[in-house]
Each structure stands twice: as structure tokens, then as C-alpha cells.
Design a protein around this motif. Structure first.
Motif, PDB file in Angstrom:
ATOM      1  N   MET A  38       0.745  -1.187   0.114  1.00  0.00           N
ATOM      2  CA  MET A  38      -0.062   0.085   0.035  1.00  0.00           C
ATOM      3  C   MET A  38       0.818   1.239  -0.054  1.00  0.00           C
ATOM      4  SD  MET A  38      -2.652   1.338   2.901  1.00  0.00           S
ATOM      5  CE  MET A  38      -3.447  -0.032   2.970  1.00  0.00           C
ATOM      6  N   LYS A  39       0.565   2.285  -0.984  1.00  0.00           N
ATOM      7  CA  LYS A  39       1.382   3.369  -0.994  1.00  0.00           C
ATOM      8  C   LYS A  39       1.117   4.446   0.143  1.00  0.00           C
ATOM      9  CE  LYS A  39       2.531   7.061  -4.050  1.00  0.00           C
ATOM     10  NZ  LYS A  39       2.176   7.723  -5.414  1.00  0.00           N
ATOM     11  N   THR A  40       1.949   4.738   1.069  1.00  0.00           N
ATOM     12  CA  THR A  40       1.678   4.993   2.415  1.00  0.00           C
ATOM     13  C   THR A  40       2.712   6.317   2.471  1.00  0.00           C
ATOM     14  OG1 THR A  40       1.154   3.088   3.483  1.00  0.00           O
ATOM     15  CG2 THR A  40       1.791   4.858   4.887  1.00  0.00           C
ATOM     16  N   LEU A  41       1.950   7.571   3.080  1.00  0.00           N
ATOM     17  CA  LEU A  41       2.978   8.557   3.400  1.00  0.00           C
ATOM     18  C   LEU A  41       2.792   8.844   4.931  1.00  0.00           C
ATOM     19  CD1 LEU A  41       4.102  11.486   2.623  1.00  0.00           C
ATOM     20  CD2 LEU A  41       2.015  12.221   2.613  1.00  0.00           C
ATOM     21  N   TYR A  42       4.017   8.964   5.520  1.00  0.00           N
ATOM     22  CA  TYR A  42       4.305   9.175   6.838  1.00  0.00           C
ATOM     23  C   TYR A  42       4.582  10.450   7.093  1.00  0.00           C
ATOM     24  CZ  TYR A  42       5.490   8.479  11.817  1.00  0.00           C
ATOM     25  OH  TYR A  42       5.698   8.637  13.192  1.00  0.00           O
ATOM     26  N   LEU A  43       4.292  11.355   8.002  1.00  0.00           N
ATOM     27  CA  LEU A  43       4.541  12.785   8.311  1.00  0.00           C
ATOM     28  C   LEU A  43       4.966  12.848   9.835  1.00  0.00           C
ATOM     29  CD1 LEU A  43       1.728  14.528   6.736  1.00  0.00           C
ATOM     30  CD2 LEU A  43       4.099  14.429   5.670  1.00  0.00           C
ATOM     31  N   ASP A  44       6.229  13.064  10.050  1.00  0.00           N
ATOM     32  CA  ASP A  44       6.779  13.213  11.384  1.00  0.00           C
ATOM     33  C   ASP A  44       6.952  14.558  11.637  1.00  0.00           C
ATOM     34  OD1 ASP A  44       8.498  13.141  13.534  1.00  0.00           O
ATOM     35  OD2 ASP A  44      10.487  12.146  12.335  1.00  0.00           O
ATOM     36  N   CYS A  45       6.122  14.777  12.925  1.00  0.00           N
ATOM     37  CA  CYS A  45       5.826  16.208  13.226  1.00  0.00           C
ATOM     38  C   CYS A  45       6.445  16.341  14.560  1.00  0.00           C
ATOM     39  CB  CYS A  45       4.335  16.355  13.226  1.00  0.00           C
ATOM     40  SG  CYS A  45       3.459  16.289  11.920  1.00  0.00           S
ATOM     41  N   GLY A  46       7.704  15.617  14.769  1.00  0.00           N
ATOM     42  CA  GLY A  46       8.335  15.822  16.179  1.00  0.00           C
ATOM     43  C   GLY A  46       8.719  17.303  16.220  1.00  0.00           C
ATOM     44  N   MET A  47       8.613  18.275  15.405  1.00  0.00           N
ATOM     45  CA  MET A  47       9.044  19.839  15.594  1.00  0.00           C
ATOM     46  C   MET A  47       7.606  20.430  15.188  1.00  0.00           C
ATOM     47  SD  MET A  47      11.571  20.462  17.364  1.00  0.00           S
ATOM     48  CE  MET A  47      12.161  22.101  17.015  1.00  0.00           C
ATOM     49  N   GLY A  48       6.634  20.080  15.352  1.00  0.00           N
ATOM     50  CA  GLY A  48       5.249  20.699  15.023  1.00  0.00           C
ATOM     51  C   GLY A  48       5.210  20.476  13.743  1.00  0.00           C
ATOM     52  N   ALA A  49       4.239  21.456  13.066  1.00  0.00           N
ATOM     53  CA  ALA A  49       3.778  21.467  11.911  1.00  0.00           C
ATOM     54  C   ALA A  49       3.399  23.015  11.578  1.00  0.00           C
ATOM     55  CB  ALA A  49       2.764  20.468  11.282  1.00  0.00           C
ATOM     56  N   ALA A  50       3.606  23.390  10.184  1.00  0.00           N
ATOM     57  CA  ALA A  50       3.067  24.446   9.735  1.00  0.00           C
ATOM     58  C   ALA A  50       2.777  24.345   8.329  1.00  0.00           C
ATOM     59  CB  ALA A  50       3.836  25.664   9.950  1.00  0.00           C
ATOM     60  N   GLY A  51       2.012  25.087   7.466  1.00  0.00           N
ATOM     61  CA  GLY A  51       1.552  24.848   6.209  1.00  0.00           C
ATOM     62  C   GLY A  51       2.664  25.095   5.247  1.00  0.00           C
ATOM     63  N   ASP A  52       3.533  25.852   5.698  1.00  0.00           N
ATOM     64  CA  ASP A  52       4.595  25.968   4.562  1.00  0.00           C
ATOM     65  C   ASP A  52       5.834  24.886   4.891  1.00  0.00           C
ATOM     66  OD1 ASP A  52       5.493  27.084   7.169  1.00  0.00           O
ATOM     67  OD2 ASP A  52       7.091  28.470   6.400  1.00  0.00           O
ATOM     68  N   MET A  53       5.889  24.461   5.884  1.00  0.00           N
ATOM     69  CA  MET A  53       6.680  23.343   6.025  1.00  0.00           C
ATOM     70  C   MET A  53       6.280  21.959   5.592  1.00  0.00           C
ATOM     71  SD  MET A  53       7.624  24.319  10.283  1.00  0.00           S
ATOM     72  CE  MET A  53       8.682  23.093  10.485  1.00  0.00           C
ATOM     73  N   LEU A  54       5.006  21.823   5.825  1.00  0.00           N
ATOM     74  CA  LEU A  54       4.339  20.525   4.925  1.00  0.00           C
ATOM     75  C   LEU A  54       4.626  20.742   3.735  1.00  0.00           C
ATOM     76  CD1 LEU A  54       1.198  20.443   7.428  1.00  0.00           C
ATOM     77  CD2 LEU A  54       2.955  18.617   7.178  1.00  0.00           C
ATOM     78  N   ALA A  55       4.275  21.910   2.979  1.00  0.00           N
ATOM     79  CA  ALA A  55       4.291  21.977   1.673  1.00  0.00           C
ATOM     80  C   ALA A  55       5.720  21.730   1.086  1.00  0.00           C
ATOM     81  CB  ALA A  55       3.718  23.551   1.200  1.00  0.00           C
ATOM     82  N   ALA A  56       6.645  22.166   1.774  1.00  0.00           N
ATOM     83  CA  ALA A  56       8.077  21.946   1.355  1.00  0.00           C
ATOM     84  C   ALA A  56       8.544  20.726   1.425  1.00  0.00           C
ATOM     85  CB  ALA A  56       8.805  22.676   2.284  1.00  0.00           C
ATOM     86  N   ALA A  57       8.153  19.919   2.751  1.00  0.00           N
ATOM     87  CA  ALA A  57       8.417  18.652   2.689  1.00  0.00           C
ATOM     88  C   ALA A  57       7.869  17.701   1.679  1.00  0.00           C
ATOM     89  CB  ALA A  57       7.956  17.905   4.118  1.00  0.00           C
ATOM     90  N   LEU A  58       6.543  17.970   1.390  1.00  0.00           N
ATOM     91  CA  LEU A  58       5.807  17.370   0.073  1.00  0.00           C
ATOM     92  C   LEU A  58       6.533  17.578  -1.221  1.00  0.00           C
ATOM     93  CD1 LEU A  58       2.222  17.544   1.429  1.00  0.00           C
ATOM     94  CD2 LEU A  58       3.606  15.655   1.387  1.00  0.00           C
ATOM     95  N   LEU A  59       6.899  18.901  -1.296  1.00  0.00           N
ATOM     96  CA  LEU A  59       7.466  19.314  -2.600  1.00  0.00           C
ATOM     97  C   LEU A  59       8.733  18.436  -3.024  1.00  0.00           C
ATOM     98  CD1 LEU A  59       7.053  21.210  -4.923  1.00  0.00           C
ATOM     99  CD2 LEU A  59       8.733  22.848  -3.615  1.00  0.00           C
ATOM    100  N   GLU A  60       9.644  17.967  -1.851  1.00  0.00           N
ATOM    101  CA  GLU A  60      10.631  17.305  -1.989  1.00  0.00           C
ATOM    102  C   GLU A  60      10.332  15.870  -2.634  1.00  0.00           C
ATOM    103  OE1 GLU A  60      13.575  17.436   1.318  1.00  0.00           O
ATOM    104  OE2 GLU A  60      14.536  19.240   0.284  1.00  0.00           O
ATOM    105  N   LEU A  61       9.226  15.336  -2.357  1.00  0.00           N
ATOM    106  CA  LEU A  61       8.995  14.069  -2.756  1.00  0.00           C
ATOM    107  C   LEU A  61       8.787  13.943  -4.305  1.00  0.00           C
ATOM    108  CD1 LEU A  61       6.546  12.998   0.173  1.00  0.00           C
ATOM    109  CD2 LEU A  61       9.047  12.553  -0.120  1.00  0.00           C
ATOM    110  N   LEU A  62       8.430  14.902  -4.889  1.00  0.00           N
ATOM    111  CA  LEU A  62       8.253  14.942  -6.411  1.00  0.00           C
ATOM    112  C   LEU A  62       9.561  14.839  -7.169  1.00  0.00           C
ATOM    113  CD1 LEU A  62       5.594  17.903  -6.974  1.00  0.00           C
ATOM    114  CD2 LEU A  62       5.168  15.274  -6.690  1.00  0.00           C
ATOM    115  N   PRO A  63       9.493  14.201  -8.271  1.00  0.00           N
ATOM    116  CA  PRO A  63      10.879  14.086  -9.196  1.00  0.00           C
ATOM    117  C   PRO A  63      11.411  15.247  -9.637  1.00  0.00           C
ATOM    118  CG  PRO A  63       9.105  12.802 -10.153  1.00  0.00           C
ATOM    119  CD  PRO A  63       8.530  13.337  -8.840  1.00  0.00           C
TER     120      PRO A  63
END
Length: 424
Positions: free
Chosen positions: A1-26
Motif C-alpha cells: 500500500m502506498k503510504t505517506l508518513y509525516l513526522d511532526c516531531g517539531m510541530g507542523a505549519a502549512g509552509d513546512m508541510l508544503a516544502a516536505a511534500l514538494l521534495e517527494l516529487l521528481p
């Protein structure tokens, strides 16, 4: 199953989530060009390399009319003159001001919906996700401030900045298409933050309201680590919260905040494959040779009504060369007693066999789509790298009868109408 795990050990903000997901794209730059071409008024979105504790990641930058909002970083504490400003990234607040700064414009939920629906060329699913996330934020602000949701307004610059972040995350998840999103317990930070009203506890009231029912902790880091925007995005998309599942990782992304701490100030996104454990069910079966087809059919109806997952029959040869029927019922273990009772009540059997089975299934959900021919139910099935959909037969039959067309033509017309929606 294609799974995304988000590690929020230092919290989360909209820009940080966007940046992390952006790095997953080729090809993240291609995605940014697409994002900038959506038509968000005055917004320019870029990415920049950032290093925290020796780890290289990405900072997601949004400038509105050439200016990046000062409070964009969710760890920056400052006092803002606007009433109900809670001093965190993309802060949403009511339109009243302590010092009467009437030069600022504000937007309500209706204005935001106008921007999302009418100005940006987004798939309908992404539009719905963006507005649902905003709905969570507005509900929280309404509860905290004691005013109706219709009276909640957002500062113009902060609104465009937040729309860009929220839209980016929703569109990235639409593009990555994980089958399951798992989120770690969320580090909210600790201490206090300053706002126009005085000093508030961390997590800020709106963030705490959004995170009801979600595992959070304070830790030792002083400051606000999770913002309302980050909290609402996680609450909306997470299938569950917990530790990282056993998975084969294919891509890793780091979304960086601006401030430096002893720990790396980032959200980490891990995309990979997890193995799905089979579901354990029971198979109850019996043989009958003295029931009519109508009686067997009636028994199957009662069993389905009682909670059976599946029922099927097979012709068999029985003793004394009599033709008979093998009746099999698949059910949850918790429904064993009910199913056995129904089998004895509605069949002529004198005994019921039981076997424990493991079964693998696709996740199923039903959604109703609006078409020129009326509402049509569509069953979506996903999992194991497979995604398919099927329109409900009764709805197709209704359209076919009314329009005087075949079932196949009814499907083609519905699909054409849906493609027309996405193209608008």
C-alpha cells in the motif's frame, strides 16, 4: 500500500508541510510553475534550500505583491496590533482592530471560496479539500472568539499567503496520491505566546481546538510549534495518528522552518510501501437438500440484513445421490452468534460448519456526483496499487430508461460530464 508518513516531531505549519511534500516529487520546479500559474492574485511562490542541524531541506516561500508576510514563520513571536491575532503563521483573526487600521482588507469564507472556486484552476477534489481545511480553521476561530463562523474574517495578506500554502499541500497530496496518510503524535511546543490581548498558552486556543482527539505533546521546546494551518491540514488528511509503520521507503522530504533550535526545525515526509495485514473473518457453511430456490433466496436476504459480509451458494451432490445446495456465509467474528442463529432459523440444516479465513480487500467508499441527469452514486475501490470506480447500476438504469439509451451510453455521458467539470 502506498503510504505517506509525516513526522511532526517539531510541530507542523502549512509552509513546512508544503516544502516536505514538494521534495517527494521528481520535478519540484515543474510543480511550482504549475502552482504559480493557478491564478492566485499577487502571489509568487518559490523554494529555497535550507539547512537545519546539518540536514539539507527546502523552505517554501510565498510573497504577496513582492512581500513575504512577517509572521510567515510559525516560531516567530511578536505582538500584532490587530485584534484576535494569535501570533503564529498565517494567523486568522476577526475583522475588528484595536487601533482602527482600516487600510487593511479582509476576507470571509465566502471570499475565500470565490478565490478557490473562480480564480484558481484546480481539480474539484482539491478545491473541496482546500475549503474543508479552511472550514476547520474558521470553526476553531469561531469557537475561540465566540462569534458565528460567518463573522470570521482573515487579513488580506495572511489569507493569500495561507491559501497558497493550503492549496500547495492539497494539490501535492492529490499528485502524490498516497493510499494512506499516517501522522506522528504532534509536538505542539510549550510556554506562552504574545498577542494583542496579552499572553496566551501554547498551543494557542485555535490550534488546541482543531487538535481535539489528536495525540499531541508539549516537550521542552519553548514556543509555538504547531499552527492552526498545520493542525487543520493534518486533521483533515490523516487516516490515523501513531508511530511510523513498517514500510519500504522510496522518497524522503524535509520541510524547513526559519528559526533554529537544538533539534532540526523541520517536518519530515516519508513516502513508501507498507504491507497490509489480511482481515480475519469467519466462513459459516451448511448443506441443504430440501429447500426451494425461493426459500434459499429468502434466507440469504435475512442473513444480509443481519450483517453478513458475503453469501454465495454452490450446487453439490449429497447422500443418496440427491442434488443439494452448499450455502456459505462470510461474516465478522463478532457476528458469529447472530449468523448461526439465522442459519438455523431460515434453513432446514441440522448443523453449521465454521472456518477462519484471512481475506485481502480493497478500501471502498461511496460518493455521489451531481450530473445533468441527476445524482449518481459511484463506488471507489483503492489499494494494492489499484484504483477503480464503478457507477451504481440502479442509477445507471434510471438514466438509461429516462433517456432511452443503453447502460454503456449512460456511463459515457456521465464520464463526459465529469471531464467537463474538471476542465472548467
Amino acid at each position: 500500500m502506498k503510504t505517506l508518513y509525516l513526522d511532526c516531531g517539531m510541530g507542523a505549519a502549512g509552509d513546512m508541510l508544503a516544502a516536505a511534500l514538494l521534495e517527494l516529487l521528481p520535478d519540484p520546479d515543474s510543480f511550482l510553475r504549475e502552482l504559480n500559474g493557478l491564478g492566485l492574485p499577487g502571489a509568487a511562490i518559490t523554494r529555497e534550500p535550507a539547512v537545519k542541524c546539518g540536514i539539507t531541506g527546502t523552505h517554501f516561500s510565498v510573497k504577496v505583491n513582492g512581500v513575504e508576510e512577517e509572521s510567515h514563520d510559525h516560531h516567530t513571536e511578536h505582538t500584532h496590533s490587530h485584534e484576535r491575532h494569535h501570533n503564529h503563521e498565517h494567523e486568522h483573526h476577526h475583522h475588528e482592530h484595536e487601533h482602527g487600521h482600516s487600510r487593511h482588507h479582509h476576507s470571509g469564507l465566502h471570499d475565500i471560496e470565490h478565490i478557490v472556486r473562480d480564480h484558481m484552476k484546480l481539480p474539484e477534489k482539491v478545491q473541496a479539500d482546500v475549503l474543508a481545511v479552511y472550514g476547520l480553521i474558521a470553526e476553531a476561530e469561531s469557537h475561540v472568539h465566540g462569534v458565528p463562523v460567518t463573522e470570521i474574517h482573515f487579513h488580506e495578506v495572511g489569507t493569500l499567503d495561507a491559501i497558497a500554502d493550503i492549496t500547495a499541500v492539497c494539490l501535492l497530496l492529490h499528485r502524490l496520491a498516497p493510499e494512506e496518510i499516517v501522522v506522528s503524535p504532534i509536538h505542539a511546543g510549550c510556554g506562552q505566546v504574545h498577542c494583542a490581548h496579552g499572553i496566551l498558552p501554547v498551543p494557542a486556543p485555535a490550534t488546541a481546538y482543531i487538535l481535539r482527539g489528536v495525540p499531541v505533546y508539549g516537550g521542552s521546546v519553548q514556543g509555538e510549534l504547531c499552527t492552526p494551518t498545520g493542525a487543520a491540514l493534518l486533521k483533515h488528511f490523516a487516516a490515523r495518528f501513531g508511530t511510523m509503520p513498517v514500510m519500504r521507503i522510496n522518497a524522503i522530504g524535509y520541510g524547513m522552518g526559519k528559526k533554529d533550535f537544538e533539534a532540526a526545525n523541520c517536518v519530515r515526509a516519508l513516502l513508501g510501501e507498507t504491507e497490509t495485514a489480511p482481515e480475519l473473518v469467519l466462513e459459516l457453511s451448511c448443506n441443504v437438500d430440501d429447500m426451494t430456490a425461493e426459500q434459499i433466496g429468502f434466507a440469504m436476504e435475512r442473513l444480509f440484513d443481519g450483517g453478513a459480509l458475503d453469501i454465495y451458494t454452490s450446487p453439490i451432490g449429497m447422500k443418496k445421490s440427491r442434488p443439494g445446495t452448499l450455502l456459505r456465509v462470510i461474516c465478522e467474528e463478532a457476528d458469529r452468534e447472530t449468523m448461526v442463529s439465522l442459519l438455523f432459523r431460515h434453513t432446514t440444516t441440522l448443523g453449521v460448519r465454521e472456518a477462519r479465513l484471512a481475506r485481502h480487500t480493497l478500501r471502498r467508499r461511496m460518493e455521489t456526483v451531481e450530473t445533468p441527469y441527476g445524482p449518481v452514486r459511484c463506488k471507489h475501490s483503492e489499494g494494492w496499487g489499484i484504483a477503480r470506480q464503478k457507477y451504481e447500476f440502479e442509477d445507471l438504469a434510471r438514466i438509461a430508461r429516462k433517456e432511452g439509451i443503453s447502460l454503456e451510453e449512460a456511463v459515457k455521458r456521465i464520464e463526459a460530464a465529469e471531464k467537463g467539470k474538471d476542465a472548467v
